[in-house]
Design an enzyme around this catalytic site. Structure first.
Site, mmCIF file in Angstrom:
data_model
loop_
_atom_site.group_PDB
_atom_site.id
_atom_site.type_symbol
_atom_site.label_atom_id
_atom_site.label_comp_id
_atom_site.label_asym_id
_atom_site.label_seq_id
_atom_site.Cartn_x
_atom_site.Cartn_y
_atom_site.Cartn_z
ATOM 1 N N ARG A 66 0.852 -1.198 0.000
ATOM 2 C CA ARG A 66 0.000 0.000 0.000
ATOM 3 C C ARG A 66 0.884 1.243 0.000
ATOM 4 N NH1 ARG A 66 -1.628 -3.688 3.844
ATOM 5 N NH2 ARG A 66 -3.719 -4.586 3.572
ATOM 6 N N HIS B 246 -2.964 2.838 -5.574
ATOM 7 C CA HIS B 246 -3.513 1.505 -5.355
ATOM 8 C C HIS B 246 -3.624 0.707 -6.657
ATOM 9 C CE1 HIS B 246 -4.588 -0.082 -1.486
ATOM 10 N NE2 HIS B 246 -5.619 -0.752 -1.968
ATOM 11 N N ARG C 35 -0.956 -1.790 -6.947
ATOM 12 C CA ARG C 35 -1.195 -2.904 -6.021
ATOM 13 C C ARG C 35 -2.172 -3.901 -6.652
ATOM 14 N NH1 ARG C 35 -1.227 -4.487 -0.567
ATOM 15 N NH2 ARG C 35 -3.232 -5.110 0.339
ATOM 16 N N HIS D 205 -3.510 -9.463 3.340
ATOM 17 C CA HIS D 205 -4.942 -9.585 3.617
ATOM 18 C C HIS D 205 -5.157 -10.580 4.751
ATOM 19 C CE1 HIS D 205 -6.192 -8.284 -0.733
ATOM 20 N NE2 HIS D 205 -5.964 -7.261 0.061
ATOM 21 N N TYR E 5 -9.571 -10.665 -7.015
ATOM 22 C CA TYR E 5 -8.670 -10.663 -8.166
ATOM 23 C C TYR E 5 -8.940 -11.848 -9.088
ATOM 24 C CZ TYR E 5 -6.403 -7.030 -5.492
ATOM 25 O OH TYR E 5 -6.176 -5.887 -4.800
#
Length: 293
Positions: A145, A239, A242, A265, A274
């Site tokens: 991040r 982001h 990422r 996560h 994703y």
């Protein structure tokens, strides 16, 4: 009222190890709710479910998005759970309240060519060019991040080992780097950073032109400038790299658990988005290129 709000903030930071952004969002929601109650002379610790429901309706009538209202309700549920655990409230007035769920939008990602184009923009002709090259390469190499990027210290980088140590909310992740990222970081750390820092005791990995730790706003301006230079139509945010990191790993055969670990996560459901994104892209490619589609 102020006392329990301070205690709650300490709880988020010290016990829950919530990120700085999460703490700021939860406390902002709580202060706004408290201000709303104060106007109506309703004590924060004496509200019932009706007061919370009415507040959600007020937010809706003000045109707040479903995502904002949902987050605000989550903030109040968290606060009153804390109040119940402390014995300051018998039950959580926000517990059984439900609001319209925000539509989950799939994140936007860059194609491989677009990533290459973006990474080519910083020119290693001056100090800022070397620094910016290292930052962009590091973001795409690790998927961290932007808050984690700017909080990195020099000691978090292991160039011989080819990895970084990312400490976020008390959880430490070890994330590998590809060779181009190692090279960009090496050039920056060894030859450029010493000329940019204002104080030799500065620990920050990435610094601004004043020689102090890079800010979120500072990096935001940098990435937007390179988006314009690359003439990429998509709206690129910090982001975006990422999301692209995760999607590209998945497209090339990486398993979800490994991606979850690298992204940090806590719940794999956050990573599974994703997989949906990759399926969507495959479907788009199929309809575009299959001769009978």
């Amino acid at each position: 009222m102020a006392e329990i709000m301070e205690q709650y903030e300490d709880f988020l930071v010290e016990t829950k190890h919530a990120s700085g952004n999460t703490v700021a969002s939860y406390m902002r929601d709580l202060h706004q709710f408290a201000a709303y109650l104060q106007e109506r002379k309703l004590p924060l610790m004496e509200v019932d479910s009706g007061a919370v429901t009415t507040y959600m309706t007020v937010l809706h009538d003000k045109g707040k998005s479903a995502a904002t209202i949902s987050r605000c309700l989550a903030s109040l549920k968290s606060f009153y759970n804390f109040a119940v655990s402390c014995g300051r409230k018998d039950q959580n007035p926000a517990l059984n309240i439900h609001v319209e769920k925000a539509e989950k939008k799939l994140p936007q990602i860059l194609t491989g060519k677009e990533v290459e184009l973006l990474l080519e923009q910083p020119k290693c002709t001056d100090l800022k060019g070397y620094r910016d090259k290292a930052m962009l390469e590091l973001l795409y190499a690790t998927g961290i991040r932007v808050s984690e990027l700017i909080n990195l210290n020099v000691s978090d980088v292991n160039l011989p080992g080819g990895f970084i140590k990312c400490d976020s909310g008390g959880k430490v992740r070890i994330i590998p780097l590809y060779p181009a990222a190692v090279k960009a970081l090496s050039d920056y750390i060894e030859d450029v950073r010493p000329k940019m820092v204002a104080d030799g005791r500065e620990t920050s990995l990435f610094v601004n032109v004043s020689g102090e730790r890079m800010s979120r706003q500072g990096f935001w301006k940098i990435i937007k400038r390179y988006q314009e230079m690359a003439q990429i139509d998509k709206d690129i945010t910090p982001h975006t790299l990422r999301h692209s990191f995760a999607a590209h790993l998945l497209e090339n055969g990486a398993d979800l658990r490994s991606i979850q670990e690298m992204l940090g996560h806590s719940d794999i459901s956050s990573t599974q988005i994703y997989a949906q994104l990759v399926k969507q892209n495959l479907k788009s490619v199929y309809h575009k290129y299959h001769p009978r589609a």
